[in-house]
Design a protein around this motif. Structure first.
Motif, PDB file in Angstrom:
ATOM      1  N   GLN A  42     -11.258 113.925  43.439  1.00  0.00           N
ATOM      2  CA  GLN A  42     -11.572 114.325  41.990  1.00  0.00           C
ATOM      3  C   GLN A  42     -12.620 113.519  41.089  1.00  0.00           C
ATOM      4  O   GLN A  42     -12.413 112.869  40.213  1.00  0.00           O
TER       5      GLN A  42
ATOM      6  N   LEU B 110      -5.570 115.101  36.985  1.00  0.00           N
ATOM      7  CA  LEU B 110      -5.309 116.325  37.630  1.00  0.00           C
ATOM      8  C   LEU B 110      -3.758 117.007  35.942  1.00  0.00           C
ATOM      9  O   LEU B 110      -3.278 116.727  35.285  1.00  0.00           O
ATOM     10  N   ARG B 111      -4.483 118.123  35.267  1.00  0.00           N
ATOM     11  CA  ARG B 111      -4.393 118.879  34.658  1.00  0.00           C
ATOM     12  C   ARG B 111      -2.877 119.340  35.137  1.00  0.00           C
ATOM     13  O   ARG B 111      -3.082 120.056  36.653  1.00  0.00           O
TER      14      ARG B 111
ATOM     15  N   GLN C 286     -10.378 121.441  40.039  1.00  0.00           N
ATOM     16  CA  GLN C 286      -8.752 120.983  39.308  1.00  0.00           C
ATOM     17  C   GLN C 286      -7.833 121.182  40.961  1.00  0.00           C
ATOM     18  O   GLN C 286      -7.270 121.025  41.509  1.00  0.00           O
ATOM     19  N   TYR C 287      -7.859 122.656  40.944  1.00  0.00           N
ATOM     20  CA  TYR C 287      -7.616 123.452  41.576  1.00  0.00           C
ATOM     21  C   TYR C 287      -8.688 123.970  43.389  1.00  0.00           C
ATOM     22  O   TYR C 287      -9.119 125.181  42.346  1.00  0.00           O
TER      23      TYR C 287
ATOM     24  N   GLN D 280      -0.652 115.892  48.230  1.00  0.00           N
ATOM     25  CA  GLN D 280      -0.685 116.293  47.332  1.00  0.00           C
ATOM     26  C   GLN D 280      -2.451 117.022  47.121  1.00  0.00           C
ATOM     27  O   GLN D 280      -2.526 118.097  46.588  1.00  0.00           O
ATOM     28  N   LEU D 281      -3.016 116.802  48.173  1.00  0.00           N
ATOM     29  CA  LEU D 281      -3.733 117.913  48.117  1.00  0.00           C
ATOM     30  C   LEU D 281      -3.531 119.014  48.318  1.00  0.00           C
ATOM     31  O   LEU D 281      -4.017 120.511  48.292  1.00  0.00           O
TER      32      LEU D 281
ATOM     33  N   THR E 299      -9.843 125.914  30.165  1.00  0.00           N
ATOM     34  CA  THR E 299      -9.624 126.157  31.460  1.00  0.00           C
ATOM     35  C   THR E 299     -10.712 127.496  31.827  1.00  0.00           C
ATOM     36  O   THR E 299     -11.130 128.884  31.112  1.00  0.00           O
TER      37      THR E 299
ATOM     38  N   ALA F 253      -0.660 122.196  37.161  1.00  0.00           N
ATOM     39  CA  ALA F 253      -1.556 123.915  37.221  1.00  0.00           C
ATOM     40  C   ALA F 253      -0.788 125.403  36.873  1.00  0.00           C
ATOM     41  O   ALA F 253      -1.862 125.669  36.693  1.00  0.00           O
TER      42      ALA F 253
ATOM     43  N   GLU G 243      -0.759 120.438  47.378  1.00  0.00           N
ATOM     44  CA  GLU G 243      -0.538 120.788  46.492  1.00  0.00           C
ATOM     45  C   GLU G 243      -1.184 121.660  45.392  1.00  0.00           C
ATOM     46  O   GLU G 243      -1.082 121.737  44.329  1.00  0.00           O
ATOM     47  N   ARG G 244      -2.615 121.196  45.794  1.00  0.00           N
ATOM     48  CA  ARG G 244      -3.987 121.560  44.719  1.00  0.00           C
ATOM     49  C   ARG G 244      -4.797 122.878  45.508  1.00  0.00           C
ATOM     50  O   ARG G 244      -5.599 123.411  44.609  1.00  0.00           O
TER      51      ARG G 244
ATOM     52  N   PHE H 238     -13.500 117.964  44.996  1.00  0.00           N
ATOM     53  CA  PHE H 238     -12.221 117.716  45.205  1.00  0.00           C
ATOM     54  C   PHE H 238     -11.516 116.960  45.549  1.00  0.00           C
ATOM     55  O   PHE H 238     -10.643 116.742  45.085  1.00  0.00           O
TER      56      PHE H 238
END
Length: 237
Positions: free
Chosen positions: A157, A220-221, A179-180, A120-121, A200, A223, A123-124, A154
């Protein structure tokens, strides 16, 4: 916490430079008292330090000092895995085999839940093209103490309070959800939900002077949606 501090101190002292306790504290974003305790612990563990009192003095590793084996925490392993993922994504043909081997070895340290969290990280962390010459010329290395706080928020979260100075020199205090991470090499940004503006926003890491994690976790929102919202703005950075 103590092991993490001594490892951080050892990493700085290993550069061979002479440091004052105050510069070490500033670099790591900790108190002077914590640095002194960390140096004392290092000496108890067999690390030999050369120190010179007075103005112009400081502390450094003795040339023949024994350096203890450093154990990596799971958070540090995940950080390394993320760094390897970024290197692989940008392409490093001469290192390709070694990068895959290192990733496999580091992955063995993590349990199944942590491996899922690492996916998941990864992907962020969003990778873009190279930054423009104008942006590269103004880019500076972010402050290590700020980066440590940003990384903590980060990974967990958590919300983050930041002090930010934009490209026009306007300073502001923001409460954000980091978020990213967005990379336009060599420039790094945090793609965030700005709680005050309910929108954002994208913040360059070298323009964040201070950061402090806030209690509570955020969701998470998407991306793609966040990138669409800042796309036109981001293309001008």
């Amino acid at each position: 916490m103590k092991a993490r501090l001594t490892d951080s101190l050892l990493g700085l002292l290993a550069k061979g430079e002479r440091w004052t306790a105050q510069t070490l504290a500033d670099e790591l974003g900790v108190s002077l008292r914590s640095v002194r305790r960390g140096l004392a612990l290092m000496q108890q563990e067999g690390v030999t330090l050369d120190s010179e009192p007075g103005r112009g003095g400081g502390v450094r590793l003795a040339r023949r000092s024994g350096v203890p084996r450093m154990a990596l925490t799971q958070r540090e392993v995940i950080t390394l895995l993320m760094g390897l993922a970024v290197a692989e994504s940008y392409g490093a043909p001469l290192l390709a085999t070694e990068l895959r081997t290192l990733r496999g070895k580091l992955g063995l340290v993590l349990g199944p839940a942590d491996r899922a969290g690492h996916k998941q990280l990864r992907e962020r962390v969003l990778l873009g093209g190279a930054a423009s010459e104008a942006v590269r010329s103004s880019w500076q290395m972010p402050r290590p103490a700020m980066l440590a706080q940003l990384q903590e928020a980060f990974f967990a979260q958590q919300g983050l309070g930041i002090s930010y100075c934009d490209g026009m020199g306007q300073s502001s205090r923001r409460d954000i959800e980091p978020q990213y991470l967005l990379i336009n090499a060599p420039v790094w940004y945090v793609l965030a939900w700005d709680l005050g503006k309910q929108a954002t926003r994208c913040f360059r890491l070298d323009r964040i002077s201070q950061a402090q994690p806030r209690p509570g976790r955020f969701l998470l929102r998407p991306a793609a949606q966040m990138m669409d919202e800042v796309g036109q703005f981001f293309s001008t950075l």
